[in-house]
Design a protein around this motif. Sequence first.
Motif, PDB file in Angstrom:
ATOM      1  N   SER A 208      11.462   5.459   5.026  1.00 51.64           N
ATOM      2  CA  SER A 208      10.124   6.053   5.118  1.00 51.64           C
ATOM      3  C   SER A 208       9.693   6.501   3.724  1.00 51.64           C
ATOM      4  CB  SER A 208      10.139   7.245   6.076  1.00 51.64           C
ATOM      5  OG  SER A 208      10.885   8.307   5.504  1.00 51.64           O
ATOM      6  N   ASN A 209       8.421   6.853   3.580  1.00 47.80           N
ATOM      7  CA  ASN A 209       7.921   7.316   2.285  1.00 47.80           C
ATOM      8  C   ASN A 209       8.694   8.535   1.804  1.00 47.80           C
ATOM      9  OD1 ASN A 209       6.097   5.318   2.858  1.00 47.80           O
ATOM     10  ND2 ASN A 209       4.289   6.549   2.443  1.00 47.80           N
ATOM     11  N   THR A 210       8.954   9.461   2.724  1.00 47.66           N
ATOM     12  CA  THR A 210       9.677  10.685   2.371  1.00 47.66           C
ATOM     13  C   THR A 210      11.097  10.372   1.925  1.00 47.66           C
ATOM     14  OG1 THR A 210       8.366  11.865   4.014  1.00 47.66           O
ATOM     15  CG2 THR A 210      10.333  12.972   3.208  1.00 47.66           C
ATOM     16  N   GLN A 211      11.751   9.446   2.605  1.00 45.77           N
ATOM     17  CA  GLN A 211      13.104   9.074   2.232  1.00 45.77           C
ATOM     18  C   GLN A 211      13.144   8.435   0.848  1.00 45.77           C
ATOM     19  OE1 GLN A 211      13.915   6.638   5.680  1.00 45.77           O
ATOM     20  NE2 GLN A 211      15.383   8.152   6.502  1.00 45.77           N
ATOM     21  N   VAL A 212      12.159   7.618   0.549  1.00 45.96           N
ATOM     22  CA  VAL A 212      12.105   6.973  -0.768  1.00 45.96           C
ATOM     23  C   VAL A 212      11.927   8.027  -1.864  1.00 45.96           C
ATOM     24  CG1 VAL A 212      10.810   5.377  -2.237  1.00 45.96           C
ATOM     25  CG2 VAL A 212      11.239   4.795   0.154  1.00 45.96           C
TER      26      VAL A 212
ATOM     27  N   THR B  14       0.838  -1.206   0.000  1.00 43.70           N
ATOM     28  CA  THR B  14       0.000   0.000   0.000  1.00 43.70           C
ATOM     29  C   THR B  14       0.869   1.250   0.000  1.00 43.70           C
ATOM     30  OG1 THR B  14      -1.725  -1.178   1.187  1.00 43.70           O
ATOM     31  CG2 THR B  14      -1.822   1.217   1.244  1.00 43.70           C
ATOM     32  N   ARG B  15       1.915   1.247   0.807  1.00 43.89           N
ATOM     33  CA  ARG B  15       2.837   2.384   0.826  1.00 43.89           C
ATOM     34  C   ARG B  15       3.519   2.552  -0.526  1.00 43.89           C
ATOM     35  NH1 ARG B  15       6.913   1.630   5.468  1.00 43.89           N
ATOM     36  NH2 ARG B  15       7.808   3.479   4.481  1.00 43.89           N
ATOM     37  N   ALA B  16       3.904   1.434  -1.146  1.00 44.32           N
ATOM     38  CA  ALA B  16       4.551   1.491  -2.458  1.00 44.32           C
ATOM     39  C   ALA B  16       3.606   2.086  -3.496  1.00 44.32           C
ATOM     40  CB  ALA B  16       4.999   0.098  -2.883  1.00 44.32           C
TER      41      ALA B  16
ATOM     42  N   ILE C 206       3.370   5.872  -2.947  1.00 43.41           N
ATOM     43  CA  ILE C 206       4.570   6.556  -3.452  1.00 43.41           C
ATOM     44  C   ILE C 206       4.569   6.565  -4.974  1.00 43.41           C
ATOM     45  CG2 ILE C 206       7.086   6.423  -3.582  1.00 43.41           C
ATOM     46  CD1 ILE C 206       7.001   5.270  -0.703  1.00 43.41           C
ATOM     47  N   SER C 207       4.211   5.442  -5.579  1.00 40.42           N
ATOM     48  CA  SER C 207       4.210   5.342  -7.047  1.00 40.42           C
ATOM     49  C   SER C 207       3.236   6.322  -7.685  1.00 40.42           C
ATOM     50  CB  SER C 207       3.851   3.919  -7.475  1.00 40.42           C
ATOM     51  OG  SER C 207       4.839   3.021  -7.046  1.00 40.42           O
ATOM     52  N   ALA C 208       2.167   6.639  -6.991  1.00 44.02           N
ATOM     53  CA  ALA C 208       1.199   7.607  -7.521  1.00 44.02           C
ATOM     54  C   ALA C 208       1.782   9.010  -7.559  1.00 44.02           C
ATOM     55  CB  ALA C 208      -0.075   7.594  -6.678  1.00 44.02           C
TER      56      ALA C 208
END
Length: 153
Positions: free
Chosen positions: A78-82, A35-37, A40-42
């Motif tokens: 984290s999402n921000t780091q990615v 879900t997090r991926a 982020i992909s969006a």
Amino acid sequence: MKQLIRSLCVAAALLGTPAMAVNPDEVLDDPALETRARDISAQLRCVVCRGENIDESNAAIARDLRLLVRERLQEGDSNTQVVDFVVERYGEYVLMKPNTSGANLVLWAAGPALFLAALVAGGLYLRRRSNAKDGAGALNADEEARLQELLKD
């Protein structure tokens, strides 16, 4: 009959949704990470397709970016780091919604500023035109005589 109608409704709903290019071998086992991926992909634009995010694109680079995002999430980022990692690697162009700070602020403000400048210039032109003397383009007697002479020929 009801079963047929339900089947048709499900088929119509599936056909009406955008196709995702995520391959089954890319999907993570952990639903929370997946879900997090997807979230982020969006946010990330395919650098080849431009108007599609990396989940919607079938380009090879989009697949690489999807795998990179999932790899970074599995490493504990984290999402921000990615997102920061991908932006550092590919540039700010990869963001679907670019930041509105720094040099980008000039780009965000340029459109409205140019529109306002065009409105002011158009208003000044119309004002000068309406204030112009009505006889500014009239011919004097010599010019009128010459024009009549040319028209007779």
